[in-house]
Write an enzyme that holds these catalytic residues in place. Structure first.
Site, PDB file in Angstrom:
ATOM      1  N   ASN A 229       3.987  11.797   1.710  1.00 51.23           N
ATOM      2  CA  ASN A 229       2.762  11.031   1.473  1.00 51.23           C
ATOM      3  C   ASN A 229       1.702  11.988   0.936  1.00 51.23           C
ATOM      4  O   ASN A 229       1.318  12.954   1.606  1.00 51.23           O
ATOM      5  CB  ASN A 229       2.295  10.386   2.784  1.00 51.23           C
ATOM      6  CG  ASN A 229       1.111   9.467   2.593  1.00 51.23           C
ATOM      7  OD1 ASN A 229       0.199   9.761   1.839  1.00 51.23           O
ATOM      8  ND2 ASN A 229       1.095   8.353   3.299  1.00 51.23           N
TER       9      ASN A 229
ATOM     10  N   HIS B 175      -0.731   5.479  -0.155  1.00 54.45           N
ATOM     11  CA  HIS B 175      -1.329   4.377   0.604  1.00 54.45           C
ATOM     12  C   HIS B 175      -2.720   4.103   0.033  1.00 54.45           C
ATOM     13  O   HIS B 175      -3.730   4.594   0.557  1.00 54.45           O
ATOM     14  CB  HIS B 175      -1.414   4.729   2.093  1.00 54.45           C
ATOM     15  CG  HIS B 175      -1.828   3.600   2.976  1.00 54.45           C
ATOM     16  ND1 HIS B 175      -1.297   3.403   4.233  1.00 54.45           N
ATOM     17  CD2 HIS B 175      -2.725   2.602   2.804  1.00 54.45           C
ATOM     18  CE1 HIS B 175      -1.873   2.344   4.792  1.00 54.45           C
ATOM     19  NE2 HIS B 175      -2.748   1.843   3.934  1.00 54.45           N
TER      20      HIS B 175
ATOM     21  N   GLU C 286       2.507   1.932   0.280  1.00 55.45           N
ATOM     22  CA  GLU C 286       2.219   1.249   1.534  1.00 55.45           C
ATOM     23  C   GLU C 286       0.762   0.811   1.552  1.00 55.45           C
ATOM     24  O   GLU C 286      -0.099   1.410   0.905  1.00 55.45           O
ATOM     25  CB  GLU C 286       2.543   2.143   2.737  1.00 55.45           C
ATOM     26  CG  GLU C 286       1.768   3.447   2.790  1.00 55.45           C
ATOM     27  CD  GLU C 286       2.153   4.294   3.990  1.00 55.45           C
ATOM     28  OE1 GLU C 286       3.329   4.259   4.402  1.00 55.45           O
ATOM     29  OE2 GLU C 286       1.272   4.994   4.524  1.00 55.45           O
TER      30      GLU C 286
ATOM     31  N   HIS D  57       4.194   8.558  10.939  1.00 56.50           N
ATOM     32  CA  HIS D  57       2.871   8.730  11.543  1.00 56.50           C
ATOM     33  C   HIS D  57       2.937   9.789  12.638  1.00 56.50           C
ATOM     34  O   HIS D  57       3.514   9.581  13.694  1.00 56.50           O
ATOM     35  CB  HIS D  57       2.287   7.437  12.111  1.00 56.50           C
ATOM     36  CG  HIS D  57       0.784   7.427  12.067  1.00 56.50           C
ATOM     37  ND1 HIS D  57       0.060   6.934  11.001  1.00 56.50           N
ATOM     38  CD2 HIS D  57      -0.139   7.911  12.931  1.00 56.50           C
ATOM     39  CE1 HIS D  57      -1.233   7.081  11.220  1.00 56.50           C
ATOM     40  NE2 HIS D  57      -1.382   7.676  12.386  1.00 56.50           N
TER      41      HIS D  57
END
Length: 238
Positions: free
Chosen positions: A7, A43, A70, A191
């Site tokens: 990410n 994201h 996402e 996460h």
């Protein structure tokens, strides 16, 4: 094999803090792939405080591994962006407007109809769908009837108690992954997974198709370098 998707939101946050294009989000994504990442995750949020919609479009043109977008599908702009870009995977996250970071999964029972409708749109466009869920068996079971291809297990609670009691920390995730697999769902996770807790999670949660990692990985890269850090995380997934 569990795939590592990096990410790159934090790279965009750093860039945006000074304006200009340093660091270059597109180049970092290409370097992550070159260093061994099997996917790139972004994201985007409506305020574009990190990844911008223009970044998403530009990334689609160059990412050669799996591209995962996402975000909150309650925002029509997010739905429109995903349908335009058509990534390999979309991960639906129930963020509130202005939320700093994701902090819970979907109530797949209460939002069953909504999720079915949303997922149908993405699947019609040929996009694999994943939904963010907590490791609760009833919610995993309800996820299986939404039409989703995968779930992404929200792992902050695991990370929070890992140091104190690793076995207890991973217990619900092991059960959730096993049940999801029985129901034909693929399993992602993400996460607060880090070099400290990732190997134990991987060893105890199966099957595990993909982990999406950002904050901890980018922090580690400040010390170890991006290439070495990606290799360290990949080693944790063996």
């Amino acid at each position: 094999m569990t795939r590592l998707s990096v990410n790159i939101n934090k790279i965009a946050t750093l860039r945006n803090s000074r304006g200009g294009n340093n660091p270059d989000v597109i180049q970092v994504a290409l370097d992550c792939e070159r260093f061994g990442a099997e996917g790139i995750t972004v994201h985007p949020r409506p305020d574009e405080r990190h990844i911008r919609y223009a970044d998403v479009r530009a990334l689609k043109e160059v990412v050669t591994t799996e591209f995962n977008i996402e975000g909150n599908p309650m925002e029509q702009s997010f739905i429109d962006l995903v349908l335009e870009v058509r990534p390999e995977q979309v991960t639906l996250v129930p963020d509130a407007l202005g939320q700093i970071t994701s902090n819970h999964g979907w109530d797949t029972i209460q939002h069953q109809g909504l999720l079915q409708s949303l997922i149908a749109q993405f699947k019609e466009a040929g996009i694999r769908t994943s939904i963010f869920v907590d490791p609760v068996l009833e919610l995993v079971e309800a996820a299986s009837t939404t039409g989703a291809d995968r779930i992404e297990l929200y792992t902050e609670p695991y990370a929070d108690i890992f140091r104190e009691n690793p076995t207890q920390a991973v217990s619900a995730y092991r059960k959730a992954a096993f049940r999801a697999s029985q129901l034909g769902l693929g399993i992602n996770a993400g996460h607060d997974l880090s070099l400290e807790n990732l190997a134990f999670f991987k060893a105890n949660v199966a099957p595990l198709d993909e982990v999406s990692l950002g904050h901890a990985l980018i922090c580690d890269a400040l010390y170890y370098g991006l290439e070495n850090t990606i290799q360290l995380y990949k080693r944790s997934l063996k």
